[in-house]
Write an enzyme that holds these catalytic residues in place. Structure first.
Site, PDB file in Angstrom:
ATOM      1  N   LYS A  98      97.886  69.827  41.729  1.00 15.58           N
ATOM      2  CA  LYS A  98      97.780  68.600  40.938  1.00 15.58           C
ATOM      3  C   LYS A  98      97.630  67.372  41.831  1.00 15.58           C
ATOM      4  O   LYS A  98      97.317  66.286  41.365  1.00 15.58           O
ATOM      5  CB  LYS A  98      98.990  68.454  40.021  1.00 15.58           C
ATOM      6  CG  LYS A  98      99.032  69.490  38.881  1.00 15.58           C
ATOM      7  CD  LYS A  98     100.319  69.363  38.074  1.00 15.58           C
ATOM      8  CE  LYS A  98     100.443  70.387  36.958  1.00 15.58           C
ATOM      9  NZ  LYS A  98      99.673  70.028  35.746  1.00 15.58           N
TER      10      LYS A  98
ATOM     11  N   LYS B 165     103.624  64.632  35.617  1.00 15.80           N
ATOM     12  CA  LYS B 165     103.311  66.036  35.347  1.00 15.80           C
ATOM     13  C   LYS B 165     104.149  66.863  36.306  1.00 15.80           C
ATOM     14  O   LYS B 165     104.765  66.301  37.221  1.00 15.80           O
ATOM     15  CB  LYS B 165     101.814  66.311  35.565  1.00 15.80           C
ATOM     16  CG  LYS B 165     101.274  65.751  36.889  1.00 15.80           C
ATOM     17  CD  LYS B 165      99.788  65.984  37.059  1.00 15.80           C
ATOM     18  CE  LYS B 165      98.901  65.116  36.191  1.00 15.80           C
ATOM     19  NZ  LYS B 165      98.069  65.830  35.254  1.00 15.80           N
ATOM     20  N   ARG B 166     104.209  68.185  36.134  1.00 17.52           N
ATOM     21  CA  ARG B 166     104.925  68.999  37.100  1.00 17.52           C
ATOM     22  C   ARG B 166     104.396  68.722  38.504  1.00 17.52           C
ATOM     23  O   ARG B 166     103.213  68.439  38.699  1.00 17.52           O
ATOM     24  CB  ARG B 166     104.760  70.483  36.749  1.00 17.52           C
ATOM     25  CG  ARG B 166     105.589  70.910  35.551  1.00 17.52           C
ATOM     26  CD  ARG B 166     107.067  70.636  35.759  1.00 17.52           C
ATOM     27  NE  ARG B 166     107.627  71.536  36.743  1.00 17.52           N
ATOM     28  CZ  ARG B 166     108.345  72.613  36.453  1.00 17.52           C
ATOM     29  NH1 ARG B 166     108.598  72.927  35.194  1.00 17.52           N
ATOM     30  NH2 ARG B 166     108.813  73.376  37.404  1.00 17.52           N
TER      31      ARG B 166
ATOM     32  N   HIS C  34      96.011  80.871  30.669  1.00 15.99           N
ATOM     33  CA  HIS C  34      96.308  79.475  30.991  1.00 15.99           C
ATOM     34  C   HIS C  34      96.055  79.085  32.425  1.00 15.99           C
ATOM     35  O   HIS C  34      96.274  77.930  32.794  1.00 15.99           O
ATOM     36  CB  HIS C  34      97.768  79.148  30.658  1.00 15.99           C
ATOM     37  CG  HIS C  34      98.019  78.946  29.206  1.00 15.99           C
ATOM     38  ND1 HIS C  34      97.902  77.726  28.586  1.00 15.99           N
ATOM     39  CD2 HIS C  34      98.351  79.813  28.236  1.00 15.99           C
ATOM     40  CE1 HIS C  34      98.171  77.856  27.305  1.00 15.99           C
ATOM     41  NE2 HIS C  34      98.440  79.121  27.061  1.00 15.99           N
TER      42      HIS C  34
HETATM   43  C1  LIG Z   1     102.073  66.795  28.158  1.00 16.62           C
HETATM   44  C2  LIG Z   1     103.191  67.181  29.033  1.00 16.62           C
HETATM   45  C3  LIG Z   1     102.959  68.004  30.147  1.00 16.62           C
HETATM   46  C4  LIG Z   1     101.585  68.462  30.560  1.00 16.62           C
HETATM   47  O1  LIG Z   1     101.049  67.493  31.434  1.00 16.62           O
HETATM   48  P1  LIG Z   1      99.778  67.786  32.369  1.00 16.62           P
HETATM   49  O2  LIG Z   1      99.464  66.448  32.935  1.00 16.62           O
HETATM   50  O3  LIG Z   1      98.702  68.283  31.458  1.00 16.62           O
HETATM   51  O4  LIG Z   1     100.207  68.772  33.379  1.00 16.62           O
HETATM   52  C5  LIG Z   1     104.035  68.338  30.937  1.00 16.62           C
HETATM   53  N1  LIG Z   1     105.284  67.912  30.653  1.00 16.62           N
HETATM   54  C6  LIG Z   1     105.535  67.115  29.603  1.00 16.62           C
HETATM   55  C7  LIG Z   1     106.935  66.664  29.363  1.00 16.62           C
HETATM   56  C8  LIG Z   1     104.510  66.727  28.755  1.00 16.62           C
HETATM   57  O5  LIG Z   1     104.774  65.940  27.697  1.00 16.62           O
END
Ligand SMILES: *Cc1c(COP(=O)(O)O)cnc(C)c1O
Length: 793
Positions: A536, A530-531, A339
């Site tokens: 990011k 996102k995190r 990942h």
């Molecule tokens: C989809 C999702 C993620 C992943 O988001 P990315 O933008 O791909 O990092 C993280 N947290 C939650 C709650 C999500 O629904």
């Protein structure tokens, strides 16, 4: 449907539990039939092993898949509460950090909906992902006691209990047949208790299982201690056993090396494999010759990769298979999904820790390594450097076990999660392994389930889609392509805009409540959730908001506000509690938000909010209401992303870099419907060695101004100096995320966004095309790939 829903139920919470329990009860019959069918037809069984399942809420999704939504609404009509409000009472099952855990959840939905016999194996954490509060602009973590009010979906199944050993030491003996056997003795045993959660397929009668393990003290363990009269020791040890599944580690894309984490990993791996083997033995006895044809274990990252030596241990020590036969089985049943390319996320465990906690497992790892290094020596004769480089054991003053190497050596399949990611794996991180075993490597681009991420979370758009296209797309998202034929249809454009506006209204209610900021639905909704992680680049977004703030103030002073495109910017996400820089970014976002939102001259054109406690149920409200989705990671760093796909499905346009699955999204929708900017992965790599951020700052008057304001302390008047680490990181030639290098290109792309947003019709057409072209990012497509190319199920 009425059982448990009597008039005597008065609190809304009771009502939620009554409805959920009744829905679960309705599943019990099909659940049993699914188990019987899978046992009977001897279909290939897939075990999806993951330390994380970010399931979110279950009720709405179950009602959709079981086609019980209308009936539930009717039953509820005699009560004061509506179905949506009732759904909100469910605690999120937050048993994951972010994308990796949510992927596991989307996969479970797709597997059940595609009638595949797939069981999810995970941990029933007492405390899931922490709840995030913002206090004075800072993140504060609160424990997530998601089970406090009970979990109506789970079923405790004590007949599947297994015992997992820890510590102790090994002894060997020669048995009557002259075979040398190893026994692992004086262990501290922990009981794994299974809790099953139903995973209903989409209207197909299949109910798969998510089996979550809880650790408990074994009874006889307590007894011996009690008999020796050491009551307090016994109770303390009981606590130790129960600690294993107490809490989810809140690190996303970084390992933390804590001993308890390895214990969780072994606990999950051992319990799940024992369960699979018990299942096999109950049906076939101890003849394992057909096992590999009938079973496959998919490892969600290296987190459960200790399953490799554990399966060897169970087969060799418990069922007395010869090593070669056990290895044949193991190496034909294990499949590994990588990942991330970030070195800080690659798991390495100290040999010392294994020696203490899992002595038998370490012996087996050594044996696997010795045999595998023979192959390496054959392939690269006389190259001892290669041996050290590829060894599962990393030598040094503190030797470590490289878990990714262990997983690759034992797996018949190794996959990345997007085209670019897999390419970077085979040409970089794992290139020697690729040279040795090219046939193992394959790409499976991630996806998201269209049930939760379109049909359930966006009912208004669903209605429009069903009116035009029928309902086939819910099962086969490629059908959305037909929308491309309607982009000139004025009435569709009208409906599309109306749906987006209504969704924005709903989101603005939530934002007002959670952030105390009024988002105006007529303004552009620009979102990055996102995190929080440096790769990011929430920082790039924040710098751009500062730029918009300055641009707005200038426009006001010059009386040229007619050129401005009003927008509301939303950032949300959790930072790992030990990640200081990520937490500082949250503080900067909050301080900036305060500054922007309290300037009443600015707010007609710009509003900015940081949403606390971003989670699955928040995303269900956010993605249907988003105009612009920010996917702006440094190229080569985001393995795939899945948030990007949820937004695209719901008609958001993306501003993004050539990273992860963005590249494939761009391929599907075309450059004219995507706001591309920034360096690509190769340019990032080339620039890295002599990167001079100051040059980029000098060349961009906008960035100069932004840096000036940030450095002046304008956003931290009360707390001088706190943002120094951020300023330094931007200006450092060692900044791996190259924020300054991409700023100008990002700013120009944002100007293109504004120009495009002004043309309401063509913007809506672009939005429709994004939804229309999102079919490839259904997790059904991803799972079809796993099924055909890896599992052969
Ligand atoms: C989809 C999702 C993620 C992943 O988001 P990315 O933008 O791909 O990092 C993280 N947290 C939650 C709650 C999500 O629904």
């Amino acid at each position: 449907m009425n059982n448990g829903l009597g008039q005597e139920e008065h609190t809304e919470h009771d009502l939620f539990h009554a409805l959920a329990s009744s829905v679960k009860d309705q599943m019990l019959g099909s659940w049993r039939e699914t188990r019987t069918k899978d046992g009977h037809y001897r279909t290939k069984q897939v075990a999806y092993l993951s330390l994380e399942f970010l399931m979110g809420r279950a009720l709405g999704n179950a009602l959709l898949n079981l086609e019980l939504t209308d009936e539930s609404r009717q039953v509820l009509s005699q009560y004061a509460i509506g179905l949506e409000a009732l759904e909100e009472l469910e605690h999120d099952a937050g048993l994951g950090n972010g994308g990796l855990g949510r992927l596991a959840a989307c996969f479970l939905d797709s597997c059940a909906s595609m009638d595949l016999a797939v069981t999810g194996y995970g941990i029933r954490y007492e405390y899931g992902m922490f709840a995030q509060k913002i206090v004075d602009g800072y993140q504060v973590e609160r424990p997530d006691r998601w089970l406090r009010d009970g979990n109506p979906w789970e079923v405790r199944v004590p007949n599947h209990n297994v015992i997992v050993p820890f510590f102790g030491h090994t002894e060997s003996y020669i048995d009557k047949g002259g075979r040398r056997n190893v026994i692992w003795v004086d262990t501290q045993d922990v009981m794994a208790v299974a809790y099953d959660m139903p995973v209903p397929g989409y209207r197909n009668g299949r109910i798969n299982t998510l089996r979550l393990w809880k650790s408990e003290a074994t009874d006889d363990f307590d007894l011996t201690e009690f008999n020796q009269g050491d009551y307090t020791e016994a109770v303390a040890r009981k606590n130790l056993a129960e600690q294993i599944t107490m809490v989810l580690y809140p690190n996303d894309a970084s390992e933390n090396g804590k001993e308890l984490r390895l214990r969780q990993q072994y606990f999950l791996s051992s319990a799940s494999l024992q369960d699979l083997l018990n299942n096999w033995v109950s049906q076939h006895g101890t003849d394992f010759s057909g096992f590999a044809k009938a079973n496959v274990m998919q490892l969600n990252d290296t987190h459960p990769s200790v399953a490799v030596p554990e399966l060897m241990r169970l087969l060799v020590d418990h069922y007395f298979l010869e090593w070669d036969q056990a290895w044949e089985i193991t190496s034909n049943t294990m499949a590994y999904t990588n990942h991330t390319l970030l070195p800080e996320a690659l798991e390495r465990w100290p040999v010392r820790m294994f020696q203490q906690m899992l002595p038998r497992i370490l012996e087996i790892i050594y044996e696997i390594n010795a045999r595998y290094l023979d192959d390496v020596a054959h392939h690269w004769p006389g190259d001892s450097e290669m041996l050290a480089k590829m060894s599962i054991i990393e030598e040094g003053c503190e030797p470590h076990v490289r878990m990714a190497y262990l997983a690759i050596v034992a797996s018949f399949s190794v996959n990345g999660v997007a085209g670019l990611h897999t390419q970077l794996l085979t040409s970089g991180l794992f290139k020697e392994f690729y040279a040795l075993w090219p046939e193992k490597f394959n790409n499976r681009t991630n996806g998201v389930t269209p049930r939760r991420w379109l049909a359930h979370c966006n009912p208004k758009l669903t209605e429009v889609l069903i009116k035009r296209l029928g309902g086939e797309w819910v099962k086969d998202l490629k059908h959305l392509h037909a929308l491309n034929a309607f982009t000139e249809d004025k009435s569709l454009l009208e409906e599309w805009r109306a749906v987006k506006l209504a969704n924005k209204r709903e989101l603005s209610v939530m934002i007002a409540k959670e952030c105390g900021v009024e988002f105006v639905p007529s303004m552009m909704f620009d979102v990055q959730v996102k995190r929080i992680h440096e790769y990011k680049r929430q920082l790039l977004n924040i710098l751009h908001v500062i730029h918009l703030y300055q641009k707005t103030i200038t426009a006001i002073s010059e009386g040229k506000t007619d050129k401005l495109v009003p927008r509301c910017v939303l950032i949300g996400g959790k930072a790992a509690p030990g990640y200081a820089m990520a937490k500082l970014l949250i503080k900067l976002a909050n301080n900036l938000a305060h500054m922007v939102n309290s300037d009443l001259d600015v707010t007609p054109y710009l509003r900015f909010a940081f949403l606390p406690n971003y989670n699955v149920s928040a995303m269900e409200k956010i993605c249907p209401a988003t105009d612009l989705s920010q996917q702006i990671s440094t190229a080569g760093k985001e393995a795939s992303g899945t948030g990007n796909m949820k937004f695209m499905m719901n008609g958001a346009l993306t501003i993004g870099t050539l990273d992860g699955a963005n590249i494939e999204m761009l391929e599907e929708v075309g450059e004219e419907n995507f706001f591309l900017f920034g360096l690509d992965a190769q340019e990032v790599k080339l620039l890295q060695p002599n990167y001079q951020p100051e040059d980029f700052i000098k060349q961009s008057p906008a960035l100069q101004q932004v840096m000036g304001l940030l450095e002046s302390g304008h956003f931290n008047l009360q707390e001088p100096g706190i943002f120094e680490p951020i300023i330094e990181s931007i200006k450092s030639p060692n900044d791996p995320w190259m924020t300054a290098a991409d700023f100008e290109s990002y700013r120009l792309a944002q100007e293109r966004v504004e120009d495009a947003y002004k043309e309401s019709n063509s913007w809506t057409q672009m939005s429709i095309r994004n939804t229309a072209c999102s079919g490839r990012f259904s997790s059904d497509v991803t799972i079809a790939g796993y099924r055909d190319k890896i599992w052969r199920a």
